[in-house]
Enzyme design. Structure first.
Site, PDB file in Angstrom:
ATOM      1  N   ASP A  38       0.873  -1.241  -0.023  1.00 26.73           N
ATOM      2  CA  ASP A  38      -0.010   0.025   0.020  1.00 26.73           C
ATOM      3  C   ASP A  38       0.796   1.473   0.062  1.00 26.73           C
ATOM      4  OD1 ASP A  38      -2.124  -1.548  -0.034  1.00 26.73           O
ATOM      5  OD2 ASP A  38      -2.629  -1.389   1.993  1.00 26.73           O
ATOM      6  N   GLU A 115      -5.250 -30.146 -20.516  1.00 22.44           N
ATOM      7  CA  GLU A 115      -5.451 -28.937 -19.406  1.00 22.44           C
ATOM      8  C   GLU A 115      -6.846 -29.116 -18.924  1.00 22.44           C
ATOM      9  OE1 GLU A 115      -5.042 -25.544 -21.934  1.00 22.44           O
ATOM     10  OE2 GLU A 115      -3.212 -26.357 -22.919  1.00 22.44           O
ATOM     11  N   LYS A 117     -10.706 -28.010 -18.566  1.00 17.04           N
ATOM     12  CA  LYS A 117     -11.421 -27.104 -19.136  1.00 17.04           C
ATOM     13  C   LYS A 117     -12.310 -26.229 -18.414  1.00 17.04           C
ATOM     14  CE  LYS A 117     -14.841 -27.123 -23.119  1.00 17.04           C
ATOM     15  NZ  LYS A 117     -15.599 -26.263 -22.398  1.00 17.04           N
ATOM     16  N   ASP A 119     -15.006 -23.485 -16.708  1.00 15.05           N
ATOM     17  CA  ASP A 119     -16.010 -23.310 -17.224  1.00 15.05           C
ATOM     18  C   ASP A 119     -16.341 -21.694 -17.000  1.00 15.05           C
ATOM     19  OD1 ASP A 119     -18.725 -23.670 -17.963  1.00 15.05           O
ATOM     20  OD2 ASP A 119     -19.234 -24.552 -16.276  1.00 15.05           O
ATOM     21  N   TYR A 231      -4.163 -19.766 -21.685  1.00 19.49           N
ATOM     22  CA  TYR A 231      -3.939 -21.094 -22.107  1.00 19.49           C
ATOM     23  C   TYR A 231      -3.491 -21.127 -23.620  1.00 19.49           C
ATOM     24  CZ  TYR A 231      -8.773 -21.092 -23.416  1.00 19.49           C
ATOM     25  OH  TYR A 231     -10.057 -20.618 -23.876  1.00 19.49           O
ATOM     26  N   LYS A 318     -15.838 -33.889 -22.131  1.00 22.67           N
ATOM     27  CA  LYS A 318     -16.992 -33.422 -20.976  1.00 22.67           C
ATOM     28  C   LYS A 318     -17.179 -34.374 -20.135  1.00 22.67           C
ATOM     29  CE  LYS A 318     -18.908 -30.075 -22.363  1.00 22.67           C
ATOM     30  NZ  LYS A 318     -19.590 -28.750 -22.934  1.00 22.67           N
ATOM     31  N   CYS A 412     -43.920 -13.224   8.120  1.00 18.76           N
ATOM     32  CA  CYS A 412     -42.457 -13.801   8.152  1.00 18.76           C
ATOM     33  C   CYS A 412     -42.499 -15.328   9.101  1.00 18.76           C
ATOM     34  CB  CYS A 412     -41.593 -13.138   9.138  1.00 18.76           C
ATOM     35  SG  CYS A 412     -39.926 -14.091  10.012  1.00 18.76           S
ATOM     36  N   CYS A 415     -41.385 -15.042  12.945  1.00 20.59           N
ATOM     37  CA  CYS A 415     -41.868 -14.183  13.897  1.00 20.59           C
ATOM     38  C   CYS A 415     -43.437 -13.926  13.643  1.00 20.59           C
ATOM     39  CB  CYS A 415     -41.230 -12.992  14.136  1.00 20.59           C
ATOM     40  SG  CYS A 415     -41.224 -11.965  12.816  1.00 20.59           S
ATOM     41  N   CYS A 430     -38.566  -9.747   6.283  1.00 22.57           N
ATOM     42  CA  CYS A 430     -39.104  -9.375   7.521  1.00 22.57           C
ATOM     43  C   CYS A 430     -38.132  -8.048   8.059  1.00 22.57           C
ATOM     44  CB  CYS A 430     -38.706 -10.710   8.381  1.00 22.57           C
ATOM     45  SG  CYS A 430     -39.159 -10.410  10.196  1.00 22.57           S
ATOM     46  N   CYS A 435     -36.998 -10.082  15.290  1.00 22.12           N
ATOM     47  CA  CYS A 435     -37.288 -11.294  14.943  1.00 22.12           C
ATOM     48  C   CYS A 435     -36.185 -12.423  15.158  1.00 22.12           C
ATOM     49  CB  CYS A 435     -37.453 -11.094  13.271  1.00 22.12           C
ATOM     50  SG  CYS A 435     -37.593 -12.976  12.543  1.00 22.12           S
TER      51      CYS A 435
HETATM   52  S1  IVH Z   1      -8.415 -24.228 -26.051  1.00 28.11           S
HETATM   53  C1  IVH Z   1      -8.983 -23.857 -30.379  1.00 28.11           C
HETATM   54  N1  IVH Z   1      -8.421 -24.649 -23.526  1.00 28.11           N
HETATM   55  O1  IVH Z   1     -13.630 -24.354 -23.794  1.00 28.11           O
HETATM   56  C2  IVH Z   1      -8.384 -23.934 -29.067  1.00 28.11           C
HETATM   57  N2  IVH Z   1     -10.133 -23.969 -24.125  1.00 28.11           N
HETATM   58  O2  IVH Z   1     -15.534 -25.553 -25.871  1.00 28.11           O
HETATM   59  C3  IVH Z   1     -10.006 -23.698 -28.125  1.00 28.11           C
HETATM   60  N3  IVH Z   1     -11.947 -23.565 -22.460  1.00 28.11           N
HETATM   61  O3  IVH Z   1     -14.329 -21.608 -26.077  1.00 28.11           O
HETATM   62  C4  IVH Z   1      -9.792 -23.389 -26.742  1.00 28.11           C
HETATM   63  N4  IVH Z   1     -10.568 -24.228 -20.903  1.00 28.11           N
HETATM   64  O4  IVH Z   1     -13.654 -20.962 -23.603  1.00 28.11           O
HETATM   65  C5  IVH Z   1      -8.907 -24.328 -24.441  1.00 28.11           C
HETATM   66  N5  IVH Z   1      -7.741 -25.213 -21.187  1.00 28.11           N
HETATM   67  C6  IVH Z   1      -8.555 -24.685 -22.414  1.00 28.11           C
HETATM   68  C7  IVH Z   1      -9.981 -24.196 -22.088  1.00 28.11           C
HETATM   69  C8  IVH Z   1     -10.677 -23.823 -22.979  1.00 28.11           C
HETATM   70  C9  IVH Z   1     -11.661 -23.583 -21.257  1.00 28.11           C
HETATM   71  C10 IVH Z   1     -13.101 -23.214 -23.058  1.00 28.11           C
HETATM   72  C11 IVH Z   1     -12.837 -22.104 -24.148  1.00 28.11           C
HETATM   73  C12 IVH Z   1     -13.643 -22.754 -25.550  1.00 28.11           C
HETATM   74  C13 IVH Z   1     -14.278 -23.555 -24.844  1.00 28.11           C
HETATM   75  C14 IVH Z   1     -14.778 -24.648 -25.779  1.00 28.11           C
END
Ligand code: IVH
Length: 672
Positions: A38, A115, A117, A119, A231, A318, A412, A415, A430, A435
């Site tokens: 800071d 890697e 994926k 969400d 990534y 998936k 409520c 209460c 409430c 309460c």
């Molecule tokens: S690679 C061409 N790596 O998943 C390369 N995508 O269903 C495409 N996503 O739209 C993306 N983690 O938003 C890649 N480690 C990862 C990811 C990743 C999440 C998402 C990304 C993409 C969607 C595809």
């Protein structure tokens, strides 16, 4: 300071701040205290105040400075931002492999980079001469929206690369792709805050991240703790890495937060990696919906080409969805700390991802109406990670005609006072300040570990004290009489003495803890610590204006208003008066005078279900005492804290010789 010196100093400060920001947010290994950080920031702001024309967009002071926009500009991507084809099982992965092996013989011997994926939402980040210049959403893969100012507020995003001055010289032009998401713990904390404020809560972390990124006012995005993982290199000038795994390492060396990855030599290893992530999924503090499998060799990957918008070189495995259908038996209503009524569904017990779910949140009464959820409906319920299970909606096709539409209560449920709906808010409240439900929730929060930490005052005792009329607010804890307590059912001499001792001990808690304990909307431990760093005591804090508070790093307008509002209420003033009278009136301790915290320097990893803590609580608890909690075990982990049903982390800890402890060992560690 003459001009040249000031210019040198400003540059030096920026470099330092970028670096320490990176140590803190990306590496999770801070080198200096918050206070020292800071101070650097304060000095930089001071020079920039004197020389506003020297402010550059990549200055660390510019993370939340931009004014609200009218709309988002369009941004053309330098290359299509592709998506991915999906596989749902091992056969799907094998089929993908067979397809591409037929196209190119090199695939037979190729390595794969796997890697998680994430969400979240894709973002595209442009760097020019090492400075973050532009950030965009994916949009339709060709054109996205300019969300630069919102992205700038994400502390993990490097405004300059390399973030570590000893890192490699970046190319003049670099465009990278990553994912923005919200951690589950942050999501729950945010929803709790929104709920307390009578606002609409978010349905899941992904929607929250999306909503946060698309705010026209960047200061709102800044209030949302978003996480970033980068990534992929989309384009860049000069020579770039030849494999995906090297690309990740290169991105890491530039200071980007990058995913954990594993290079697999064959399909068998790929499948093992997928299984390993699937097992870990539950314990993560963020949602992943699969594993991305990428041909590691980027030349080969490029040669394999694209089908539609999906590159052939990668596929998303998936995970099975964590959604099930069950019967909604009853709708009940919970009354929160601020009096907000929250409906929840009582379900026919159902197993989702290995856990039996009996209840799920229904968010608010509007949600029930919008989705036309009726008692007796078959509903779809989702549970992922540590997120509280939620009802997605009814399955209309399974209706029998017996289902009963729901009418929200006019009174409520605790209460029985009439409930109110405030202008512009979705929530029903409430408003009866006495309460019992609210008093109980407030007390629960006050005595909790992250707040005043009154050991032995669990939920049952709190309820008993309130229903028996012994306490009506948090301050009355300090005037409890021994004899009166002894007359309660289940209270012996020993229990009463322990309880009174614990209450007495709480008088020595820090100002930071007391501020947390007051339960002001939006004021958790982090904000409380910022406030305690800026004010001497509650007297000073109570006199502060909202404008003044916003001058503190980390305090936005909503929080500042909430604090002022809290102090302006007569009932709260009365509580403060009583607290002070009882000697619960801590003063801020300057950081220099604080001793080291007991867990300082120790790194913990948590696995399995704990008895006394949620994931969020254990993290707070350890961090509160100076320790760190990380997601995965490495050589630098000091302790693995195991609960019930530990995953593969336990094996790894044993292999690495990391000490394994149970939650009951924590108090001992702290007091030693
Ligand atoms: S690679 C061409 N790596 O998943 C390369 N995508 O269903 C495409 N996503 O739209 C993306 N983690 O938003 C890649 N480690 C990862 C990811 C990743 C999440 C998402 C990304 C993409 C969607 C595809």
């Amino acid at each position: 300071m003459d001009k040249e010196k000031a210019l040198d100093r400003i540059e030096e400060l920026r470099e330092k701040i970028h670096y320490h920001n990176y140590r803190y947010y990306v590496l999770n290994k801070p080198l200096i205290s918050d206070h020292a950080f800071d101070r650097l920031m304060g000095e930089l702001k001071e020079i920039e105040r004197e020389h506003p024309d020297w402010i550059t967009p990549d200055s660390p002071t510019q993370r939340a400075g931009a004014p609200p926009a009218e709309s988002f500009e369009r941004v053309e991507h330098p290359a299509p931002i592709l998506s991915l084809d999906n596989a749902y099982d091992m056969e799907g992965i094998t089929a993908w492999f067979d397809r591409i092996a037929k196209l190119d013989p090199r695939v037979e011997n190729a390595d794969y980079c796997t890697e998680p994926k994430f969400d979240g939402l894709t973002v595209v980040l442009h760097y020019r001469d090492g400075a973050f210049a532009l950030g965009a959403t994916r949009g339709d893969s060709e054109v996205g929206e300019d969300i630069t100012e919102n992205l700038r507020t994400i502390k993990m995003l490097p405004l300059r690369i390399p973030a570590d001055p000893s890192g490699p010289e970046p190319p003049g032009e670099l465009v990278v792709r990553g994912e923005v998401f919200m951690k589950i713990s942050e999501f729950e904390a945010l929803n709790q805050r929104l709920q307390d404020e009578g606002k609409k809560t978010y349905v899941n972390p992904r929607n929250t991240a999306a909503g946060s990124l698309r705010q026209l006012d960047p200061s709102l995005t800044a209030e949302r703790p978003l996480t970033l993982m980068v990534y992929q290199i989309v384009t860049g000038s000069g020579e770039l890495p030849g494999t995906q795994s090297e690309a990740v390492e290169y991105l890491r060396s530039l200071g980007f937060p990058v995913p954990e990855y594993e290079v697999c030599r064959d399909l068998e290893e790929v499948m093992e990696a997928c299984k390993a992530w699937e097992e870990r999924r539950e314990a993560l503090d963020y949602e992943i919906d699969g594993v991305v499998i990428k041909v590691d060799d980027l030349v080969l990957a490029d040669d394999l080409g694209v089908v539609g918008k999906d590159p052939r070189s990668a596929i998303a495995y998936k995970f099975p969805a964590q959604v099930v259908t069950t019967q909604l038996e009853e709708i009940k209503v919970n009354v929160g700390r601020t009096g907000v009524l929250t409906p929840y569904a009582v379900l026919s017990p159902v197993e989702i991802g290995g856990v039996t779910v009996k209840q799920a949140t229904l968010h608010n009464f509007d949600f029930i109406e919008e989705k036309d959820i009726r008692v007796g409906d078959r509903v779809r319920v989702k549970r992922a990670g540590d997120v509280i299970p939620y009802v997605i909606g009814p399955v209309d096709s399974l209706r029998t005609g017996e289902e009963v539409p729901y009418t929200p209560p006019g009174r409520c449920p605790v209460c029985n006072e009439p409930v109110e709906n405030l202008e512009g808010e979705v929530a029903w409240y409430c408003v009866n300040a006495s309460c019992p439900a609210q008093v109980i929730r407030n007390l629960e929060h006050y005595v909790s570990r992250g707040a005043m930490d009154i050991v032995g005052l669990g939920i049952n005792i709190v309820e008993q004290l309130v229903t028996e009329g012994l306490v009506a607010d948090v301050a009355s804890l300090y005037t409890l009489e021994r004899d009166r307590l002894l007359s309660l059912e289940g209270f012996g001499e020993k229990k009463v003495d322990n309880l009174l001792r614990a209450i007495e001990a709480s008088k020595n808690r820090s100002l930071e803890r007391l501020i947390t304990a007051l339960g002001i909307r939006g004021v958790g431990t982090v904000v409380a610590s910022d406030l305690a760093g800026a004010y001497q005591d509650l007297d000073e804090l109570g006199k502060a204006t909202a404008e003044e508070m916003q001058g503190i790093e980390g305090i936005g307008p909503n929080i500042a208003e909430a604090v002022v509002d809290w102090f302006s209420r007569p009932a709260n003033q009365e509580v403060l008066r009583k607290l002070r009278e009882s000697g619960v009136w801590p003063r801020a301790v300057p950081e220099e005078d604080r001793g080291p915290k007991p867990l300082e320097g120790l790194t913990f990893v948590v696995t399995g279900r704990l008895e006394g803590f949620t994931r969020r609580e254990i993290k707070d608890y350890i961090e509160d005492h100076g320790g760190r909690v990380t997601g995965s075990i490495s050589g630098s982990t000091d302790y693995l804290l195991v609960g019930e049903g530990p995953g593969s982390k336990l094996d790894r800890a044993r292999a690495l010789g990391v000490d394994v402890i149970g939650e009951e060992a924590l108090p001992g560690l702290i007091s030693s």
